[in-house]
Design a protein around this motif. Structure first.
Motif, mmCIF file in Angstrom:
data_model
loop_
_atom_site.group_PDB
_atom_site.id
_atom_site.type_symbol
_atom_site.label_atom_id
_atom_site.label_comp_id
_atom_site.label_asym_id
_atom_site.label_seq_id
_atom_site.Cartn_x
_atom_site.Cartn_y
_atom_site.Cartn_z
ATOM 1 N N ARG A 138 -17.236 0.441 115.156
ATOM 2 C CA ARG A 138 -16.206 1.239 114.098
ATOM 3 C C ARG A 138 -16.306 2.440 114.360
ATOM 4 N NH1 ARG A 138 -17.781 1.033 108.811
ATOM 5 N NH2 ARG A 138 -15.823 1.848 108.293
ATOM 6 N N THR A 139 -15.090 3.287 114.606
ATOM 7 C CA THR A 139 -15.017 4.517 115.029
ATOM 8 C C THR A 139 -13.950 5.298 114.014
ATOM 9 O OG1 THR A 139 -12.999 4.168 116.496
ATOM 10 C CG2 THR A 139 -15.291 3.707 117.535
ATOM 11 N N ILE A 140 -14.023 6.519 114.103
ATOM 12 C CA ILE A 140 -12.708 7.375 113.696
ATOM 13 C C ILE A 140 -12.288 8.564 114.738
ATOM 14 C CG2 ILE A 140 -12.330 9.151 111.752
ATOM 15 C CD1 ILE A 140 -14.176 7.884 110.127
ATOM 16 N N SER A 141 -11.091 8.491 114.935
ATOM 17 C CA SER A 141 -10.657 9.404 115.823
ATOM 18 C C SER A 141 -9.425 10.017 115.268
ATOM 19 C CB SER A 141 -10.402 8.854 117.061
ATOM 20 O OG SER A 141 -9.892 9.972 118.286
ATOM 21 N N ASN A 142 -9.324 11.498 115.218
ATOM 22 C CA ASN A 142 -8.261 12.213 114.788
ATOM 23 C C ASN A 142 -7.702 11.618 113.450
ATOM 24 O OD1 ASN A 142 -7.847 13.699 117.175
ATOM 25 N ND2 ASN A 142 -6.782 11.991 118.040
ATOM 26 N N GLY A 143 -8.803 11.328 112.484
ATOM 27 C CA GLY A 143 -8.810 10.653 111.178
ATOM 28 C C GLY A 143 -8.161 9.292 111.204
ATOM 29 N N GLU A 144 -8.065 8.436 112.273
ATOM 30 C CA GLU A 144 -7.717 6.775 112.306
ATOM 31 C C GLU A 144 -8.578 6.222 112.314
ATOM 32 O OE1 GLU A 144 -4.679 5.712 111.943
ATOM 33 O OE2 GLU A 144 -3.777 7.940 111.486
ATOM 34 N N ASP A 145 -8.862 5.053 111.781
ATOM 35 C CA ASP A 145 -9.979 3.861 112.187
ATOM 36 C C ASP A 145 -9.679 3.463 113.367
ATOM 37 O OD1 ASP A 145 -11.397 4.783 109.660
ATOM 38 O OD2 ASP A 145 -10.164 3.167 108.303
ATOM 39 N N GLY A 146 -10.938 2.994 113.843
ATOM 40 C CA GLY A 146 -10.719 2.263 115.222
ATOM 41 C C GLY A 146 -11.943 1.288 115.535
ATOM 42 N N GLU A 147 -11.834 0.583 116.736
ATOM 43 C CA GLU A 147 -12.685 -0.218 116.958
ATOM 44 C C GLU A 147 -13.207 -0.174 118.579
ATOM 45 O OE1 GLU A 147 -12.404 -3.781 113.539
ATOM 46 O OE2 GLU A 147 -11.319 -3.797 115.699
ATOM 47 N N LEU A 148 -14.233 -0.347 118.979
ATOM 48 C CA LEU A 148 -14.705 -0.536 120.218
ATOM 49 C C LEU A 148 -15.381 -1.989 120.268
ATOM 50 C CD1 LEU A 148 -15.933 3.000 121.545
ATOM 51 C CD2 LEU A 148 -13.718 1.831 121.920
ATOM 52 N N TRP A 149 -15.245 -2.793 121.253
ATOM 53 C CA TRP A 149 -15.610 -4.083 121.385
ATOM 54 C C TRP A 149 -16.707 -4.060 122.745
ATOM 55 C CZ3 TRP A 149 -15.519 -7.767 117.540
ATOM 56 C CH2 TRP A 149 -14.499 -7.433 116.841
ATOM 57 N N PHE A 150 -18.149 -3.895 122.520
ATOM 58 C CA PHE A 150 -18.884 -4.029 123.556
ATOM 59 C C PHE A 150 -19.356 -5.640 123.860
ATOM 60 C CE2 PHE A 150 -19.292 0.237 122.007
ATOM 61 C CZ PHE A 150 -19.285 0.940 123.362
ATOM 62 N N SER A 151 -18.728 -6.124 125.169
ATOM 63 C CA SER A 151 -18.844 -7.578 125.249
ATOM 64 C C SER A 151 -19.297 -7.800 126.692
ATOM 65 C CB SER A 151 -17.392 -7.982 125.285
ATOM 66 O OG SER A 151 -16.662 -7.245 124.121
ATOM 67 N N SER A 152 -19.343 -8.920 127.052
ATOM 68 C CA SER A 152 -19.705 -9.429 128.515
ATOM 69 C C SER A 152 -18.545 -9.311 129.375
ATOM 70 C CB SER A 152 -19.901 -11.142 128.384
ATOM 71 O OG SER A 152 -20.165 -11.627 129.330
ATOM 72 N N PHE A 153 -19.006 -8.985 130.737
ATOM 73 C CA PHE A 153 -17.987 -8.961 131.964
ATOM 74 C C PHE A 153 -17.467 -10.380 132.005
ATOM 75 C CE2 PHE A 153 -20.669 -5.462 132.652
ATOM 76 C CZ PHE A 153 -19.994 -4.285 133.285
#
Length: 213
Positions: A138-153
């Protein structure tokens, strides 16, 4: 600088991972203090600092950090003199069959997240037991919530075994999906406790490890 995990000794400056021509990134924490970007650790290294609310780069100077310690993804693009700083709120183990994060991995420093002695139980379907997982940040950038998905190749995987290559566990960013680009726990992990470590260190491939207790 004093705001970084490595401190103010430039000879111990944290390396950044090269992601493209003139672009770099680092997953790290920052605390109150100052930091600067350097292109080397020698006395004549060129230095850079952030301007315009941490969105642009300029030559020389230092960047001030205030407030509590937080974890960030710092991205640099020297071809556009740009900087992106994204706050990293939570790294979680995403279990596909439950379609949710089931355990949070605390940040332990050195671009690493780890949870210890956490119970793992495969999900029972009519056709069998499901063991697919990946990691959601879970992330916050410029006040906006976001997501990064660390996954398999790989879009699909078999369960790993003793002969599986280290690359099986490498992490890459993929779009959100409940089932695609998931890893599978090894058979012996079911109904056991495990230590799970995620390493986003700049000097090696991004990877993770599951160690059965």
């Amino acid at each position: 600088g004093t705001a970084t995990e490595a401190g103010a000794d430039v000879s111990k400056a944290l390396p950044m991972r090269r992601t493209g021509e003139g672009s770099f990134e680092l997953f790290t924490s920052l605390k109150a203090g100052n930091f600067k970007i350097v292109d080397g650790t020698g006395a004549n290294a060129k230095t850079y600092s952030a301007t315009n609310n941490l969105t642009a780069l300029r030559e020389g100077g230092e960047t001030a950090v205030a407030g509590a310690t937080k974890i960030y993804r710092i991205e640099l693009d020297f071809s556009n003199a740009a900087m992106t700083v994204t706050e990293l709120v939570e790294m979680g183990l995403w279990v596909s069959a439950q379609n949710k994060v089931t355990v949070v991995l605390p940040y332990v420093g050195n671009s690493t997240w780890k949870v210890e002695d956490t119970p793992i139980e495969f999900f029972q379907f009519d056709w069998g037991r499901d063991e697919r997982y990946k990691f959601r940040m879970r992330t916050i950038s410029n006040g906006e919530d976001g997501e990064l998905w660390f996954s398999s190749f790989n879009r699909d995987n078999s369960r790993p075994g003793s002969g599986s290559p280290a690359s099986y566990f490498f992490l890459t960013l993929q779009p959100p999906s409940q089932w695609d680009y998931t890893f599978k726990f090894a058979t012996e992990v079911d109904m056991r406790n495990a230590d799970i470590t995620v390493k986003l260190q700049p000097v090696a491939d991004y990877t993770h490890r599951v160690a059965v207790r």
